[in-house]
Design a protein around this motif. Structure first.
Motif, short mmCIF file in Angstrom:
data_model
loop_
_atom_site.label_atom_id
_atom_site.label_comp_id
_atom_site.label_asym_id
_atom_site.label_seq_id
_atom_site.Cartn_x
_atom_site.Cartn_y
_atom_site.Cartn_z
N TYR A 1 -1.25 -14.87 -3.03
CA TYR A 1 -2.62 -14.79 -2.53
C TYR A 1 -3.18 -13.41 -2.82
O TYR A 1 -2.49 -12.40 -2.60
N ARG A 2 -4.40 -13.34 -3.30
CA ARG A 2 -5.11 -12.06 -3.34
C ARG A 2 -5.58 -11.75 -1.93
O ARG A 2 -6.17 -12.60 -1.26
N VAL A 3 -5.30 -10.53 -1.49
CA VAL A 3 -5.60 -10.15 -0.11
C VAL A 3 -6.38 -8.83 -0.10
O VAL A 3 -6.45 -8.14 -1.13
N PRO A 4 -6.97 -8.45 1.03
CA PRO A 4 -7.69 -7.17 1.10
C PRO A 4 -6.79 -5.99 0.78
O PRO A 4 -5.57 -6.05 0.97
N HIS A 5 -7.38 -4.90 0.33
CA HIS A 5 -6.60 -3.73 -0.09
C HIS A 5 -5.93 -3.02 1.09
O HIS A 5 -5.01 -2.22 0.87
N ASN A 6 -6.35 -3.31 2.31
CA ASN A 6 -5.68 -2.71 3.47
C ASN A 6 -4.65 -3.65 4.10
O ASN A 6 -4.09 -3.34 5.15
N PHE A 7 -4.42 -4.78 3.48
CA PHE A 7 -3.43 -5.73 4.01
C PHE A 7 -2.02 -5.15 3.85
O PHE A 7 -1.70 -4.53 2.83
N ASP B 1 -6.82 -11.83 8.49
CA ASP B 1 -6.25 -10.67 7.80
C ASP B 1 -6.14 -10.88 6.30
O ASP B 1 -5.95 -9.92 5.54
N LEU B 2 -6.27 -12.13 5.89
CA LEU B 2 -6.07 -12.46 4.47
C LEU B 2 -7.38 -12.58 3.70
O LEU B 2 -7.37 -12.73 2.48
N GLN B 3 -8.49 -12.50 4.41
CA GLN B 3 -9.78 -12.73 3.76
C GLN B 3 -10.25 -11.47 3.04
O GLN B 3 -10.39 -10.41 3.65
N ILE B 4 -10.55 -11.62 1.77
CA ILE B 4 -11.12 -10.51 1.01
C ILE B 4 -12.58 -10.33 1.38
O ILE B 4 -13.04 -9.26 1.71
N SER B 5 -13.33 -11.43 1.33
CA SER B 5 -14.73 -11.44 1.76
C SER B 5 -15.17 -12.89 1.83
O SER B 5 -14.54 -13.76 1.22
N PRO B 6 -16.23 -13.20 2.56
CA PRO B 6 -16.71 -14.59 2.63
C PRO B 6 -17.06 -15.15 1.26
O PRO B 6 -16.99 -16.35 1.05
N GLU B 7 -17.45 -14.28 0.33
CA GLU B 7 -17.86 -14.76 -0.99
C GLU B 7 -16.67 -15.09 -1.88
O GLU B 7 -16.77 -15.91 -2.78
N HIS C 1 -11.99 -1.71 -10.40
CA HIS C 1 -12.43 -3.00 -9.91
C HIS C 1 -11.44 -4.12 -10.18
O HIS C 1 -11.48 -5.16 -9.55
N ASN C 2 -10.53 -3.92 -11.17
CA ASN C 2 -9.58 -4.99 -11.47
C ASN C 2 -8.19 -4.75 -10.88
O ASN C 2 -7.24 -5.42 -11.24
N ARG C 3 -8.08 -3.75 -9.99
CA ARG C 3 -6.82 -3.57 -9.27
C ARG C 3 -6.83 -4.49 -8.05
O ARG C 3 -7.75 -4.44 -7.24
N SER C 4 -5.82 -5.32 -7.93
CA SER C 4 -5.78 -6.31 -6.85
C SER C 4 -4.50 -6.15 -6.04
O SER C 4 -3.45 -5.78 -6.56
N ALA D 1 5.95 -10.31 0.67
CA ALA D 1 5.78 -8.92 0.24
C ALA D 1 4.37 -8.75 -0.32
O ALA D 1 3.74 -9.72 -0.75
N HIS D 2 3.88 -7.52 -0.31
CA HIS D 2 2.61 -7.24 -0.98
C HIS D 2 2.81 -6.15 -2.03
O HIS D 2 3.75 -5.35 -1.95
N PHE D 3 1.91 -6.14 -3.01
CA PHE D 3 1.92 -5.10 -4.03
C PHE D 3 0.54 -5.04 -4.69
O PHE D 3 -0.23 -6.00 -4.64
#
Length: 302
Positions: A107-113, A282-288, A2-5, A70-72
């Motif tokens: 930015y924190r982004v979705p895991h499929n970004f 594409d950058l939204q993790i979730s509405p919450e 749960h804490n992997r971003s 870049a993403h990681f």
């Protein structure tokens, strides 16, 4: 876990002493890539697992960036919560120390970004200083940051006419580097912008002599290897009267890299990657957990 971003970072650099944006091969010792230094900085944050980043845009040796991306994925030890974006930026910059690389945003982004495949457009600017025999006659703020031409004037009207031929959907095979390591990449590209404008710079305001600067701007979803430098070199040749506008059209329509005149490509040190744009959705993790946001390398919205 749960804490992997997954994080998207934007970063800038002066590319003079680096071998390009992506990591250098292990056997290359004289120069390293920007990616090597960013991953070294991430490693010093002590993640649970080794971190490999994915660069959005592969700039070449000596090319600069006002904003690459870049993403990681990063998981902290001891089940600690994810880094807040601003803390991550400050921590990475601290570990980059004196390297000519700076993280500007995270930015924190979705895991499929995916930083490369989600990019909607990339913008490059090529800078040309007119009436300068060599770069050592430039102020220190401009050395290695523009192409010096001894000519004081270019036929900008003809250059703009030639640039207009490049805009649109074309097979840009003629502007692909012959030594390209990606020969199977689709050469058909949509070039959205090819513009030529004078630049107003800090140098022109404060330097002891006036040096005209031209900026050539190119925007596309993606580019071929060295395409921007080869387009720039051809447009400058048009401005110098060495290539006519009809000849520029013939080069484009030939769809053959061997037709491109030898030695015409612009040098790396005048080229800047200035923008990489993404869809806000594409950058939204979730509405919450994430507000709508448009992430780009500039202030305007395309």
């Amino acid at each position: 876990m749960h804490n992997r971003s997954r994080y998207l970072i934007f970063f800038q650099y002066i590319g003079t002493k680096y071998c390009g944006a992506v990591r250098s091969p292990p056997h290359q010792l004289n120069k390293t890539g920007i990616q090597n230094h960013i991953e070294d900085a991430i490693k010093k944050l002590r993640p649970v697992d080794p971190v490999l980043s994915t660069i959005s845009s592969r700039t070449d040796t000596g090319v600069h960036a006002l904003s690459n991306s870049a993403h990681f994925d990063l998981q902290r030890r001891n089940d600690m919560p994810p880094f807040p974006e601003d803390i991550l930026v400050n921590a990475l910059n601290f570990h980059l120390k004196t390297e000519e690389i700076r993280i500007t945003r995270a930015y924190r982004v979705p895991h499929n970004f995916h930083a490369r495949y989600c990019a909607q457009s990339r913008t490059y600017v090529y800078r040309i200083a007119l009436g300068v025999n060599n770069r050592f006659l430039l102020p220190v703020t401009e050395q290695n940051l523009c192409w010096c031409l001894r000519n004081t004037e270019l036929d900008v009207g003809a250059m703009r006419e030639a640039a207009a031929l490049l805009v649109g959907l074309h097979d840009f095979s003629s502007f692909r580097a012959v030594s390209s390591d990606m020969p199977f990449k689709n050469p058909v590209k949509m070039l959205n912008v090819a513009s030529i404008q004078p630049s107003c710079s800090f140098m022109q305001t404060h330097f002891c002599r006036e040096i005209p600067i031209l900026e050539l701007t190119f925007k596309s979803p993606s580019f071929l290897y060295k395409q921007v430098r080869r387009m720039t070199g051809a447009l400058v040749a048009v401005g110098l009267g060495r290539i006519s506008v009809p000849q520029m059209k013939e080069i484009l329509e030939a769809k053959d890299s061997l037709v491109y005149p030898q030695g015409l490509a612009a040098p790396a040190h005048g080229l800047f990657l200035t923008r990489v744009d993404y869809k806000k959705t594409d950058l939204q993790i979730s509405p919450e957990t994430s507000e709508e946001q448009l992430v780009s390398t500039g202030t305007s919205e395309d």
